[in-house]
Design an enzyme around this catalytic site. Structure first.
Site, PDB file in Angstrom:
ATOM      1  N   GLU A 186       0.826  -1.213   0.000  1.00 46.82           N
ATOM      2  CA  GLU A 186       0.000   0.000   0.000  1.00 46.82           C
ATOM      3  C   GLU A 186       0.858   1.260   0.000  1.00 46.82           C
ATOM      4  O   GLU A 186       0.563   2.214  -0.731  1.00 46.82           O
ATOM      5  CB  GLU A 186      -0.946   0.002   1.203  1.00 46.82           C
ATOM      6  CG  GLU A 186      -2.046  -1.028   1.119  1.00 46.82           C
ATOM      7  CD  GLU A 186      -3.014  -0.805  -0.034  1.00 46.82           C
ATOM      8  OE1 GLU A 186      -3.233   0.355  -0.447  1.00 46.82           O
ATOM      9  OE2 GLU A 186      -3.553  -1.804  -0.540  1.00 46.82           O
ATOM     10  N   ASN A 202       1.016   3.950  -3.095  1.00 46.95           N
ATOM     11  CA  ASN A 202       0.754   5.380  -2.927  1.00 46.95           C
ATOM     12  C   ASN A 202       1.839   6.218  -3.586  1.00 46.95           C
ATOM     13  O   ASN A 202       1.552   7.235  -4.223  1.00 46.95           O
ATOM     14  CB  ASN A 202       0.638   5.747  -1.447  1.00 46.95           C
ATOM     15  CG  ASN A 202      -0.740   5.484  -0.891  1.00 46.95           C
ATOM     16  OD1 ASN A 202      -1.667   5.129  -1.608  1.00 46.95           O
ATOM     17  ND2 ASN A 202      -0.874   5.642   0.414  1.00 46.95           N
ATOM     18  N   ARG A 262      -9.507   4.627  -7.846  1.00 48.04           N
ATOM     19  CA  ARG A 262      -8.749   4.387  -6.626  1.00 48.04           C
ATOM     20  C   ARG A 262      -9.737   4.261  -5.479  1.00 48.04           C
ATOM     21  O   ARG A 262     -10.712   5.002  -5.413  1.00 48.04           O
ATOM     22  CB  ARG A 262      -7.766   5.519  -6.332  1.00 48.04           C
ATOM     23  CG  ARG A 262      -6.839   5.916  -7.454  1.00 48.04           C
ATOM     24  CD  ARG A 262      -6.073   4.825  -8.132  1.00 48.04           C
ATOM     25  NE  ARG A 262      -5.296   3.976  -7.272  1.00 48.04           N
ATOM     26  CZ  ARG A 262      -4.607   2.928  -7.708  1.00 48.04           C
ATOM     27  NH1 ARG A 262      -4.585   2.637  -8.988  1.00 48.04           N
ATOM     28  NH2 ARG A 262      -3.934   2.185  -6.878  1.00 48.04           N
TER      29      ARG A 262
END
Length: 149
Positions: A48, A52, A106
């Site tokens: 994650e 990002n 997203r």
């Protein structure tokens, strides 16, 4: 906390490197003899954080990502840093379902996922530009703590 081992990994912020990063961090943490669930937690949180960086930090270029992992007797301290556009509002970015890229489908759950799988998650502005996500995972029983912003 006494560091017993440490590593740093640098790579370009491209999606192909996300799996590489999570595998390297997980493999490095194996020396602390984590459970399968703990290793899965680390892999998920690192995925994650790197995603990002790839999706949000560098909208017009392919920048750099740096991961540093410090191991103590029972804890992995993982920092994932980019040197991109940064985050203007940490509190808003940490809200579930908030995304700056809704047209790209997203989910806005990146920080929520990191906070769910790690014991501590800090967001730090880098001195010049970009963001560092600092995460801690204690092996064995621990309480979760969400800090920063």
């Amino acid at each position: 906390m006494n560091t017993i081992n440490e590593m740093t990994l640098n790579f370009k912020a491209v999606s192909e490197n996300e799996a590489f990063a999570r595998s390297c961090v997980a493999a490095f943490c194996l020396q602390l003899n984590p459970t399968l669930d703990e290793i899965t937690d680390i892999k998920t949180a690192v995925s994650e954080a790197v995603t990002n960086c790839v999706v949000h930090a560098y909208p017009k270029e392919k920048g750099d990502v740096s991961i540093n992992v410090k191991l103590t007797q029972d804890t992995a301290i993982i920092s994932v840093s980019d040197y991109g556009v940064g985050i203007s509002n940490f509190a808003k970015a940490r809200q579930p379902f908030f995304t700056t890229k809704p047209d790209d489908e997203r989910s806005g759950m990146g920080f929520t996922v990191m906070e769910s799988f790690m014991d501590k998650v800090y967001l730090l502005k880098n001195s010049e530009k970009g963001v560092t996500v600092l995460m801690e995972k204690k092996f064995g029983e621990s309480e979760k703590e969400v800090v920063g912003g």
